[in-house]
Every structure is written in C-alpha cells, then in structure tokens.
Design an enzyme around this catalytic site. Structure first.
Site, PDB file in Angstrom:
ATOM      1  CG  ASN A  11      -5.316  -2.594  -5.144  1.00  0.00           C
ATOM      2  OD1 ASN A  11      -5.977  -3.605  -5.054  1.00  0.00           O
ATOM      3  ND2 ASN A  11      -5.440  -1.588  -4.514  1.00  0.00           N
ATOM      4  NE  ARG A  18      -3.686  -0.805  -9.611  1.00  0.00           N
ATOM      5  CZ  ARG A  18      -2.846  -0.354  -8.600  1.00  0.00           C
ATOM      6  NH1 ARG A  18      -1.728  -0.677  -8.243  1.00  0.00           N
ATOM      7  NH2 ARG A  18      -3.313   0.887  -8.161  1.00  0.00           N
ATOM      8  CG  ASN A  74       5.265   0.062  -5.492  1.00  0.00           C
ATOM      9  OD1 ASN A  74       4.655   0.875  -4.881  1.00  0.00           O
ATOM     10  ND2 ASN A  74       5.149  -0.164  -6.793  1.00  0.00           N
ATOM     11  CB  ALA A  77      -2.909   2.656  -1.717  1.00  0.00           C
ATOM     12  CG  HIS A  80       0.440   7.714  -1.474  1.00  0.00           C
ATOM     13  ND1 HIS A  80       1.658   8.311  -1.764  1.00  0.00           N
ATOM     14  CD2 HIS A  80      -0.169   6.945  -2.368  1.00  0.00           C
ATOM     15  CE1 HIS A  80       1.783   7.681  -3.107  1.00  0.00           C
ATOM     16  NE2 HIS A  80       0.516   6.975  -3.382  1.00  0.00           N
ATOM     17  CG  ASP A  87       6.585   4.209  12.966  1.00  0.00           C
ATOM     18  OD1 ASP A  87       7.469   5.146  12.718  1.00  0.00           O
ATOM     19  OD2 ASP A  87       5.615   4.212  13.754  1.00  0.00           O
ATOM     20  CB  SER A 102       2.581   5.672 -11.985  1.00  0.00           C
ATOM     21  OG  SER A 102       2.424   5.903 -10.551  1.00  0.00           O
ATOM     22  NE  ARG A 107      -1.071   8.287 -11.042  1.00  0.00           N
ATOM     23  CZ  ARG A 107      -1.256   7.074 -10.509  1.00  0.00           C
ATOM     24  NH1 ARG A 107      -0.438   6.095 -10.074  1.00  0.00           N
ATOM     25  NH2 ARG A 107      -2.730   6.618 -10.354  1.00  0.00           N
ATOM     26  NE  ARG A 111      -2.398   8.312  -7.487  1.00  0.00           N
ATOM     27  CZ  ARG A 111      -3.114   7.140  -6.990  1.00  0.00           C
ATOM     28  NH1 ARG A 111      -2.537   6.327  -6.303  1.00  0.00           N
ATOM     29  NH2 ARG A 111      -4.467   7.123  -7.319  1.00  0.00           N
TER      30      ARG A 111
HETATM   31  C1  DQA Z   1       2.167   2.868  -7.180  1.00  0.00           C
HETATM   32  C2  DQA Z   1       1.611   4.494  -6.943  1.00  0.00           C
HETATM   33  C3  DQA Z   1       0.695   4.490  -5.850  1.00  0.00           C
HETATM   34  O1  DQA Z   1       0.033   5.836  -5.827  1.00  0.00           O
HETATM   35  C4  DQA Z   1      -0.507   3.580  -6.070  1.00  0.00           C
HETATM   36  O2  DQA Z   1      -1.562   3.623  -5.219  1.00  0.00           O
HETATM   37  C5  DQA Z   1       0.089   2.451  -6.468  1.00  0.00           C
HETATM   38  C6  DQA Z   1       0.767   1.930  -7.076  1.00  0.00           C
HETATM   39  C7  DQA Z   1       2.945   2.717  -8.353  1.00  0.00           C
HETATM   40  O3  DQA Z   1       3.661   1.905  -8.416  1.00  0.00           O
HETATM   41  O4  DQA Z   1       2.963   3.637  -9.401  1.00  0.00           O
HETATM   42  O5  DQA Z   1      -0.876   1.246  -6.206  1.00  0.00           O
HETATM   43  O6  DQA Z   1       2.815   2.791  -6.028  1.00  0.00           O
END
Ligand code: DQA
Length: 144
Positions: A11, A18, A74, A77, A80, A87, A102, A107, A111
């Site tokens: 995403n 988004r 990064n 999602a 988590h 691994d 973020s 949050r 997360r």
């Molecule tokens: C994220 C934070 C994650 O919890 C979330 O699922 C994302 C983006 C961030 O860059 O803040 O997709 O990794």
C-alpha cells in the site's frame, strides 16, 4: 557503504491517495525521488523496491545478499505480522534500519509490534519522508 536497498511494503505505492492525514500528500514516486536524492548527495547508489506481496519482499531481501551494503525497510502492514521478512533479514545479515512514515507507537496496539524491527539496528517512525534520510544517514555513520 556503497549501495543501499530501500524496500517499501504493501500500500505504500498508494502514497498521496491513501489516508493523506496519516501518510501525507506526496506520492510514492516523490518518495523514490527523495531517497534517491539523499543517497546521491552521500555518494551512495540506491535501489528502490516496492511490493504488495510478502514473498516478493522476502525474495528481494535474499537477492540483496552479497550485492547491497545496507537495507532501509518500511515493511508497512507486514511489519506487524511477518516472521518471514524478519527471518530473511536475519538470513542475509545486511545492516538494516526500519522506517515508518507515521508514529506507529501512538497508533493502534497491533501496530506497536514489529517483527522486522527485531532484525534492524534502528527504527525511525513518525518523521514522514525524512525518516528515510535519517535511516540512510544512520547506515552511513555506523557502517561507513
Ligand atoms: C506504516 C505503518 C504501518 O502500521 C502501516 O500498516 C503502513 C505504513 C508507516 O509507514 O507508517 O502501511 O509502515
């Protein structure tokens, strides 16, 4: 440190569209331009990879073995949930730094857990695009 691989998870290709109140109004292409510029200013080669698929991210980490000196990741999602990404990072032993746009610590509780972070030397969360600069500079400082 000569070459850095920047990995972005699911995403993050939707940046700008988004939840702009959380992730900002700039696009994924703008993020790639930002990180590429940061690396260039430090004389580093930079490869940016984004995928919505966990296995593709594992493949990218494995393919980096012997070819890349540092990873900025990064996992979005998958941060988590993914033991597979954790691994893979452990398997290649390439110095890695975790980034989140973020501040995940402020949050939802789900997360607050980061599997990938277990294999990372540092985490920068809540700094927007600038977190990627901090991660690149961390790698340069600790693995010149
Ligand atoms: C994220 C934070 C994650 O919890 C979330 O699922 C994302 C983006 C961030 O860059 O803040 O997709 O990794």
């Amino acid at each position: 440190m000569k070459k850095i691989l920047v990995i972005n998870g699911p995403n993050l290709n939707m940046l700008g569209i988004r939840e702009p109140g959380i992730y900002g109004e700039q696009s994924y292409d703008a993020l790639v331009a930002f990180v590429t510029d940061v690396c260039a200013r430090h004389g580093l080669e930079c490869e940016c990879f984004q995928s919505n698929h966990e296995g593709a991210i594992v493949d990218a980490i494995q393919a980096a073995y012997g070819k890349v000196d540092g990873i900025v990741i990064n996992p979005a999602a998958y941060t988590h949930t993914s033991v597979a990404i954790l691994d893979a990072l452990k398997a290649v032993s390439i110095p890695a730094v975790e980034v989140h746009l973020s501040d995940v610590s402020k949050r939802e509780a789900f997360r607050h857990v980061s599997y990938a972070g277990i294999a990372c030397e540092a985490t920068f969360a809540g700094y927007g695009f600038d977190g990627y600069r901090l991660a690149v500079e961390y790698l340069l400082e600790h693995h010149p």
